[in-house]
Enzyme design. Sequence first.
Site, mmCIF file in Angstrom:
data_model
loop_
_atom_site.group_PDB
_atom_site.id
_atom_site.type_symbol
_atom_site.label_atom_id
_atom_site.label_comp_id
_atom_site.label_asym_id
_atom_site.label_seq_id
_atom_site.Cartn_x
_atom_site.Cartn_y
_atom_site.Cartn_z
ATOM 1 N N GLY A 6 0.833 -1.204 0.000
ATOM 2 C CA GLY A 6 0.000 0.000 0.000
ATOM 3 C C GLY A 6 0.869 1.256 0.000
ATOM 4 N N LEU A 8 1.236 3.654 2.398
ATOM 5 C CA LEU A 8 1.992 3.827 3.637
ATOM 6 C C LEU A 8 3.034 2.725 3.804
ATOM 7 C CD1 LEU A 8 2.536 5.229 6.317
ATOM 8 C CD2 LEU A 8 0.579 3.994 7.294
ATOM 9 N N TYR A 58 -8.897 -2.019 4.297
ATOM 10 C CA TYR A 58 -9.805 -1.988 3.146
ATOM 11 C C TYR A 58 -10.064 -0.510 2.890
ATOM 12 C CZ TYR A 58 -13.805 -3.081 0.174
ATOM 13 O OH TYR A 58 -14.664 -3.202 -0.891
ATOM 14 N N THR A 59 -9.492 0.039 1.808
ATOM 15 C CA THR A 59 -9.521 1.499 1.614
ATOM 16 C C THR A 59 -10.408 1.965 0.456
ATOM 17 O OG1 THR A 59 -7.518 1.330 0.282
ATOM 18 C CG2 THR A 59 -7.220 1.879 2.611
ATOM 19 N N TYR A 122 -17.197 2.834 5.189
ATOM 20 C CA TYR A 122 -15.747 2.744 5.429
ATOM 21 C C TYR A 122 -15.420 3.382 6.781
ATOM 22 C CZ TYR A 122 -10.870 4.357 5.043
ATOM 23 O OH TYR A 122 -9.554 4.657 5.290
HETATM 24 N N1 LIG Z 1 -5.686 6.566 1.398
HETATM 25 C C1 LIG Z 1 -6.254 7.525 2.101
HETATM 26 O O1 LIG Z 1 -6.604 8.598 1.580
HETATM 27 C C2 LIG Z 1 -6.451 7.359 3.587
HETATM 28 C C3 LIG Z 1 -7.125 8.374 4.298
HETATM 29 C C4 LIG Z 1 -7.297 8.226 5.666
HETATM 30 C C5 LIG Z 1 -6.812 7.109 6.307
HETATM 31 N N2 LIG Z 1 -6.182 6.137 5.592
HETATM 32 C C6 LIG Z 1 -5.702 4.954 6.316
HETATM 33 O O2 LIG Z 1 -4.289 4.923 6.189
HETATM 34 C C7 LIG Z 1 -3.838 3.563 6.182
HETATM 35 C C8 LIG Z 1 -2.929 3.349 4.983
HETATM 36 O O3 LIG Z 1 -3.659 3.618 3.819
HETATM 37 P P1 LIG Z 1 -3.008 3.543 2.369
HETATM 38 O O4 LIG Z 1 -3.397 4.777 1.653
HETATM 39 O O5 LIG Z 1 -1.571 3.148 2.470
HETATM 40 O O6 LIG Z 1 -3.860 2.352 1.777
HETATM 41 P P2 LIG Z 1 -3.645 1.516 0.430
HETATM 42 O O7 LIG Z 1 -2.597 2.144 -0.419
HETATM 43 O O8 LIG Z 1 -4.992 1.269 -0.136
HETATM 44 O O9 LIG Z 1 -3.059 0.163 0.983
HETATM 45 C C9 LIG Z 1 -3.821 -0.702 1.758
HETATM 46 C C10 LIG Z 1 -3.062 -1.998 1.896
HETATM 47 O O10 LIG Z 1 -3.893 -2.885 2.648
HETATM 48 C C11 LIG Z 1 -3.818 -4.143 2.047
HETATM 49 N N3 LIG Z 1 -5.008 -4.959 2.275
HETATM 50 C C12 LIG Z 1 -6.288 -4.709 1.922
HETATM 51 N N4 LIG Z 1 -7.073 -5.757 2.256
HETATM 52 C C13 LIG Z 1 -6.243 -6.672 2.826
HETATM 53 C C14 LIG Z 1 -6.446 -7.952 3.368
HETATM 54 N N5 LIG Z 1 -7.654 -8.542 3.393
HETATM 55 N N6 LIG Z 1 -5.392 -8.611 3.872
HETATM 56 C C15 LIG Z 1 -4.154 -8.053 3.862
HETATM 57 N N7 LIG Z 1 -3.884 -6.861 3.350
HETATM 58 C C16 LIG Z 1 -4.929 -6.163 2.840
HETATM 59 C C17 LIG Z 1 -3.686 -3.876 0.552
HETATM 60 O O11 LIG Z 1 -3.161 -5.018 -0.043
HETATM 61 P P3 LIG Z 1 -3.144 -5.239 -1.632
HETATM 62 O O12 LIG Z 1 -1.988 -4.390 -2.107
HETATM 63 O O13 LIG Z 1 -2.930 -6.693 -1.796
HETATM 64 O O14 LIG Z 1 -4.478 -4.768 -2.126
HETATM 65 C C18 LIG Z 1 -2.751 -2.675 0.562
HETATM 66 O O15 LIG Z 1 -1.404 -3.086 0.566
HETATM 67 C C19 LIG Z 1 -5.116 2.704 6.199
HETATM 68 O O16 LIG Z 1 -5.384 2.336 7.524
HETATM 69 C C20 LIG Z 1 -6.196 3.651 5.729
HETATM 70 O O17 LIG Z 1 -7.463 3.287 6.237
HETATM 71 C C21 LIG Z 1 -5.981 6.251 4.252
#
Ligand SMILES: NC(=O)c1ccc[n+]([C@@H]2O[C@H](COP(=O)([O-])OP(=O)(O)OC[C@H]3O[C@@H](n4cnc5c(N)ncnc54)[C@H](OP(=O)(O)O)[C@@H]3O)[C@@H](O)[C@H]2O)c1
Length: 281
Positions: A6, A8, A58-59, A122
């Site tokens: 992901g 982060l 799950y994003t 979400y």
């Molecule tokens: N993106 C945003 O704008 C945002 C905003 C606020 C908070 N956040 C929070 O910040 C954190 C990091 O977000 P991010 O932007 O880095 O998210 P991201 O790029 O969507 O990455 C999410 C990661 O979680 C993994 N994942 C999803 N379902 C899974 C499962 N069942 N088992 C194992 N791994 C799984 C994905 O794996 P795959 O690569 O295999 O799909 C991906 O590597 C999360 O907690 C998110 O809720 C994000």
Amino acid sequence: MTGKNGQLGSELMGIQMSYPGYRFVFLDRKDLDLSTLEGLSGLFEQYQPAFFVNAGAYTAVDKAESDKELAMSVNGIAPGKIAAICKQFGTKLIHVSTDYVFDGNGEYPYLPDHPTSPVNYYGQSKLQGEQAAMEANNASIIIRTAWVYSAYGNNFVKTMLRLMNERPSIGVVSDQFGAPTYARDLAIAIMDIIEKGAGHYGIYHFSNEGKITWWDFAVAIKEIAGLNCQVNPISTADFPTPAKRPAYSVLDKDKLKKDYDVQPRDWKAALKECMGYLERI
Ligand SMILES: NC(=O)c1ccc[n+]([C@@H]2O[C@H](COP(=O)([O-])OP(=O)(O)OC[C@H]3O[C@@H](n4cnc5c(N)ncnc54)[C@H](OP(=O)(O)O)[C@@H]3O)[C@@H](O)[C@H]2O)c1
């Protein structure tokens, strides 16, 4: 650390060389499926981690409205089980959550203890995850962040660059306020917390500094990239999505600054750095 591929997780991987005193283990979906957590205790027995960073989630905010069971298992249930095993092994948990736990009716930056009231599934699933983690182990650290982007994965910055290169004009929502987060800055903040021993617990907020709309964000992306696309402000009502978004989600970061001396930089400075990096890859 979960969420290896992901935004982060990739940034945490990218900065690991700067922290030679630690042995990092990054887990992807194959190593640990957050919807089942099969093999979780085996991983703890094998690695005996001092810290566990749950960066996986799950994003897919809109998809979560119809894919509720999976969103809830990953975001709502897994954090509680991870927090419980962390307690058992004396591991410090750093779990990442979201500004979408708030309803967006605020007018001032949200404090970590401001009442939550998510407006989409979400947000509801992430809130349940926070509560489950705290119930299982109140010595957990939860970092809520917002509007995350990076050079990796799909995000607003990369989508805007693509659309601005393809189209003469685009419309971007100008009535939702927040502050973006460069995932690299969040990764460094997490490592700062770890380096400082992760001895203060509870809910924290992290984003870059500022208060802008998605339209402001898009205009800055256009200017930094030197593109000619016309960026028109539109209202949320003009851009319907399956999941509602909070109209205001600026996070107050003072608790993190005070407890861990983490000083987030201005959103535009962070954006420039990320876009400079994007140009080089
Ligand atoms: N993106 C945003 O704008 C945002 C905003 C606020 C908070 N956040 C929070 O910040 C954190 C990091 O977000 P991010 O932007 O880095 O998210 P991201 O790029 O969507 O990455 C999410 C990661 O979680 C993994 N994942 C999803 N379902 C899974 C499962 N069942 N088992 C194992 N791994 C799984 C994905 O794996 P795959 O690569 O295999 O799909 C991906 O590597 C999360 O907690 C998110 O809720 C994000």
